[in-house]
Design an enzyme around this catalytic site. Structure first.
Site, PDB file in Angstrom:
ATOM      1  N   ARG A 190      -3.839-108.364  67.310  1.00 33.55           N
ATOM      2  CA  ARG A 190      -4.795-109.262  67.843  1.00 33.55           C
ATOM      3  C   ARG A 190      -4.526-110.766  67.593  1.00 33.55           C
ATOM      4  O   ARG A 190      -5.094-111.256  68.594  1.00 33.55           O
ATOM      5  CB  ARG A 190      -6.567-108.791  67.516  1.00 33.55           C
ATOM      6  CG  ARG A 190      -6.698-107.494  68.266  1.00 33.55           C
ATOM      7  CD  ARG A 190      -8.162-106.962  67.869  1.00 33.55           C
ATOM      8  NE  ARG A 190      -8.464-106.961  66.301  1.00 33.55           N
ATOM      9  CZ  ARG A 190      -8.238-105.936  65.646  1.00 33.55           C
ATOM     10  NH1 ARG A 190      -8.003-104.806  66.265  1.00 33.55           N
ATOM     11  NH2 ARG A 190      -8.742-105.926  64.495  1.00 33.55           N
ATOM     12  N   GLU A 249      -5.219-103.172  48.056  1.00 31.60           N
ATOM     13  CA  GLU A 249      -6.034-102.695  46.824  1.00 31.60           C
ATOM     14  C   GLU A 249      -5.390-101.382  46.180  1.00 31.60           C
ATOM     15  O   GLU A 249      -5.569-101.181  44.960  1.00 31.60           O
ATOM     16  CB  GLU A 249      -7.293-102.426  47.373  1.00 31.60           C
ATOM     17  CG  GLU A 249      -8.446-101.849  46.164  1.00 31.60           C
ATOM     18  CD  GLU A 249      -9.686-101.563  46.909  1.00 31.60           C
ATOM     19  OE1 GLU A 249     -10.522-101.447  46.121  1.00 31.60           O
ATOM     20  OE2 GLU A 249      -9.980-101.957  48.109  1.00 31.60           O
TER      21      GLU A 249
END
Length: 171
Positions: A58, A95
């Site tokens: 995007r 993470e």
């Protein structure tokens, strides 16, 4: 123009508990999209870039029309293996693991002033990786901009360069 009126929210996408901010409704409204590009241009112009870089996918929608508006070139940062030709990679921490972003090796000339764009800033991990990648190939990141910023996830705090967002949502 209040761009928030043209952002659709979709609960539980892509997984339960996530509220997705969908810019497709902004893109579908020509006056709102024009206002968005104009507002981004106002800030980005002050950073005096030589080239705009969009982050997959995007960010391409954000950076490409803005590059035309500002009479600048456009380059892409993509996930590993998506760009043809020779590329330069940057591995960054997630993470739970790592990811890799790439840019074509000839997309940026050393010393060029670059502005990086994406549709949304959340934790800042991918944006920070794009900044590091651009610096790795000799670009000077003059600033970073996005349409939407999610406050409360720390993305802004991760930015090492000037940052601007058009819309902020507290989450």
């Amino acid at each position: 123009m209040d761009l928030t009126q043209h952002i659709r929210t979709i609960p539980d996408f892509p997984k339960p508990g996530i509220l997705f901010y969908d810019i497709s409704t902004l893109l579908a409204h020509p006056k709102a999209w024009r206002s968005c590009v104009d507002q981004l241009a106002e800030t980005v112009r002050t950073w005096k870039p030589d080239l705009l870089v969009g982050i997959e996918s995007r960010g391409f929608l954000t950076a490409a029309p803005l590059a035309l508006e500002l009479n600048l070139g456009f380059a892409m940062v993509r996930k590993q293996g998506k760009l043809p030709g020779q590329t330069v990679s940057h591995v960054y921490e997630l993470e739970y693991g790592t990811d890799t972003v790439e840019i074509q090796s000839d997309a940026i000339q050393p010393g060029q002033r670059i502005v990086v764009l994406d549709d949304l800033l959340a934790t800042g991990g991918t944006m920070s990786a794009a900044i590091e990648l651009i610096e790795k190939v000799g670009g000077i990141v003059a600033g970073v901009a996005c349409i939407i910023e999610l406050n409360g996830l720390g993305g802004r705090d991760e930015m090492t360069v000037p940052f601007h967002s058009l819309i902020q949502y507290d989450i």
